[in-house]
Design an enzyme around this catalytic site. Structure first.
Site, PDB file in Angstrom:
ATOM      1  N   ASP A   1       9.310   3.141   1.864  1.00 22.10           N
ATOM      2  CA  ASP A   1       8.084   3.864   2.198  1.00 22.10           C
ATOM      3  C   ASP A   1       7.821   3.649   3.687  1.00 22.10           C
ATOM      4  O   ASP A   1       7.305   2.623   4.107  1.00 22.10           O
ATOM      5  CB  ASP A   1       6.910   3.357   1.356  1.00 22.10           C
TER       6      ASP A   1
ATOM      7  N   LYS B   1       2.385  10.969   7.356  1.00 22.38           N
ATOM      8  CA  LYS B   1       1.606  10.715   8.565  1.00 22.38           C
ATOM      9  C   LYS B   1       2.190  11.385   9.823  1.00 22.38           C
ATOM     10  O   LYS B   1       1.994  12.566  10.017  1.00 22.38           O
ATOM     11  CB  LYS B   1       1.405   9.213   8.747  1.00 22.38           C
TER      12      LYS B   1
ATOM     13  N   PHE C   1       0.861  -1.189   0.000  1.00 18.82           N
ATOM     14  CA  PHE C   1       0.000   0.000   0.000  1.00 18.82           C
ATOM     15  C   PHE C   1       0.889   1.228   0.000  1.00 18.82           C
ATOM     16  O   PHE C   1       1.642   1.466   0.939  1.00 18.82           O
ATOM     17  CB  PHE C   1      -0.949   0.053   1.209  1.00 18.82           C
TER      18      PHE C   1
HETATM   19  C1  LIG Z   1      -0.972   5.913   4.384  1.00 21.39           C
HETATM   20  C2  LIG Z   1       0.147   5.452   3.534  1.00 21.39           C
HETATM   21  C3  LIG Z   1       0.474   6.104   2.329  1.00 21.39           C
HETATM   22  C4  LIG Z   1      -0.359   7.211   1.759  1.00 21.39           C
HETATM   23  O1  LIG Z   1      -0.435   8.339   2.570  1.00 21.39           O
HETATM   24  P1  LIG Z   1      -1.603   9.402   2.342  1.00 21.39           P
HETATM   25  O2  LIG Z   1      -1.234  10.550   3.220  1.00 21.39           O
HETATM   26  O3  LIG Z   1      -2.874   8.731   2.743  1.00 21.39           O
HETATM   27  O4  LIG Z   1      -1.606   9.748   0.890  1.00 21.39           O
HETATM   28  C5  LIG Z   1       1.584   5.672   1.632  1.00 21.39           C
HETATM   29  N1  LIG Z   1       2.322   4.645   2.073  1.00 21.39           N
HETATM   30  C6  LIG Z   1       2.033   3.976   3.213  1.00 21.39           C
HETATM   31  C7  LIG Z   1       2.909   2.854   3.655  1.00 21.39           C
HETATM   32  C8  LIG Z   1       0.928   4.345   3.978  1.00 21.39           C
HETATM   33  O5  LIG Z   1       0.628   3.670   5.083  1.00 21.39           O
END
Ligand SMILES: *Cc1c(COP(=O)(O)O)cnc(C)c1O
Length: 429
Positions: free
Chosen positions: A231, A272, A145
């Site tokens: 990520d 986040k 994700f």
């Molecule tokens: C939440 C998330 C995203 C996307 O972040 P948004 O601020 O919702 O666009 C990307 N990568 C990971 C691993 C995430 O958990």
């Protein structure tokens, strides 16, 4: 109109009628938050065990972060990058020092930061590695994700996220997670620019790879001259008991990155919790050898690096350091998994608990299409704890990292009692 006069029922009806149905929320309407707690419109208090998908690691409405927000809001909020602003340089120095990289590219949402990393990877592929024009490949993992934009869902194998949103972005290949042989086969391809990976797959259900996976990924990427792009939007900022989950193999125990043995990601994606959940802030960090491919006009965002975000992000990281949140997450996480394991050993309802730090999940002994996890989450809500199923039969538990040991044990009791009652009254009935 004051929202205070609404009932929860009315608030839900409004969202249902006037909002696009792109989420399926648990029926609870939150109105206030402080630390590890949130309150609904009727004044009921809950432990927050989602923390806005780990955006609120520092706890709700942390006073140190709110102070920075309020001070900056009265001084200057947005200038765009057409001009310099007085907060961006200090923030950039602070954040690059904090994570031990040469440079940062500030954005707003996690998805934007992932897109940014993909663009950096492609340009690096053409300009530094020498990949022929328009041939660059980015490797991703099954069940990843990384966000919701078209380029990013082009890397997704989740039908719910992709169906009828094609055509998709080319140049993305996918390998099984936690499979080094499959990865190496793709890394060998001379047109491969980057491997984009989550150190722990959060949305997939807190899928935690073998302990040596990420260090070996880093070494393989180096061997084949491919960028290792981590990520850490969900796993970063102390959530997994270290400042970064991809540094698990590193000796550093401090709040700041003092990288020792581990090879760091070439490109680090944060989002986040870098804002403590106050406003959208994301960032891509890399050293000069990589970040030099970004030139004026090649990338940007009106809000990226805006004064409010800069002050808030600095304050949010200061809280992580000053309150030893990484260490707290590590200690409480171990306690949580040990305690929940006792439940796993005695109930038929939960098959396992897994995770690292305070990013954990339990797997419910039910089909992915089953509704047991959803019903358990409703019962947890009734008992004062909010969590949400992911992938049908998995429940993620990710409270704010400012939790105390007493609070955590109280939450373990709520979870255990809820599951035991569920087994007695509703299971297989
Ligand atoms: C939440 C998330 C995203 C996307 O972040 P948004 O601020 O919702 O666009 C990307 N990568 C990971 C691993 C995430 O958990």
């Amino acid at each position: 109109m004051s929202t205070k006069k609404l009932t929860s029922e009315e608030a839900i009806a409004l969202e249902d009628q006037y909002g696009a149905h792109n989420y399926h929320p648990l029926p609870v309407v939150l109105d206030r938050g402080e630390g590890v707690f949130v309150w609904d419109l009727e004044g009921n208090r809950y432990y927050d065990f989602l923390s806005a998908y780990s955006a609120v690691n520092q706890g709700h409405c942390h006073p140190h972060i709110l102070k920075a927000l309020q001070e900056q809001a009265q001084q200057l909020t947005l200038t765009s990058r057409a001009f310099y602003n007085s907060t961006l340089g200090p923030y950039e120095k602070f954040v690059t020092d904090f994570f031990d990289y040469d440079k940062v590219l500030p954005m707003n949402t996690g998805a934007e930061a992932v897109e940014t990393a993909m663009k950096i990877s492609r340009r690096w592929g053409y300009r530094i590695k020498g990949i022929p024009e328009n041939q660059a490949r980015i490797i991703t993992c099954h069940n990843n994700f990384h966000g919701r934009t078209i380029s990013i869902i082009s890397a997704s194998n989740d039908g719910g996220a992709t169906k009828d949103f094609g055509p998709f972005t080319p140049g993305i290949v996918s390998v099984p997670y936690n499979d080094l042989a499959a990865l190496e086969a793709e890394l060998k391809h001379p047109h491969t620019a980057a491997f984009l990976v989550e150190p722990i797959q959060g949305e997939a259900g807190v899928f935690t790879p073998d302990a040596d996976y990420i260090p070996r990924v880093a070494a393989l990427c180096e061997q084949y001259n491919v960028l290792f792009v981590a990520d850490e939007v969900q796993t970063g900022i102390a959530r997994t008991g270290r400042l970064l989950a991809s540094c698990e193999g590193c000796n550093c125990t401090g709040a700041r990155c003092e990288s020792t043995i581990a090879k760091k990601p070439d490109v680090l994606i944060l989002g986040k919790a870098i804002s403590g959940g106050v406003l959208p802030v994301s960032a891509v960090l890399a050293n000069d050898a990589v970040m030099q491919v970004i030139t004026p006009g090649s990338h940007g965002s009106t809000f990226g690096g805006f004064p409010l975000a800069n002050r808030v992000a600095m304050a949010a990281l200061e809280v992580v350091e000053n309150e030893n949140l990484a260490e707290n997450a590590r200690i409480l996480g171990e306690l949580f998994r040990n305690e929940i394991q006792k439940l796993v050993d005695t109930t038929e309802v939960v098959t396992l608990v897994r995770g690292r730090g305070l990013l954990n999940a339990i797997v419910i002994n039910d089909a992915e299409e089953g509704d047991a996890a959803w019903r358990i989450c409703l019962k947890l809500r009734d008992n004062g704890l909010l969590a949400k199923p992911t992938h049908g039969n998995i429940i993620r538990f990710a409270p704010p990292l400012v939790m105390t040991r007493e609070q955590l044990l109280e939450c373990v009791a709520i979870i255990s009692n809820t599951i035991i009652e569920f087994e007695a009254n509703e299971w297989r009935k």
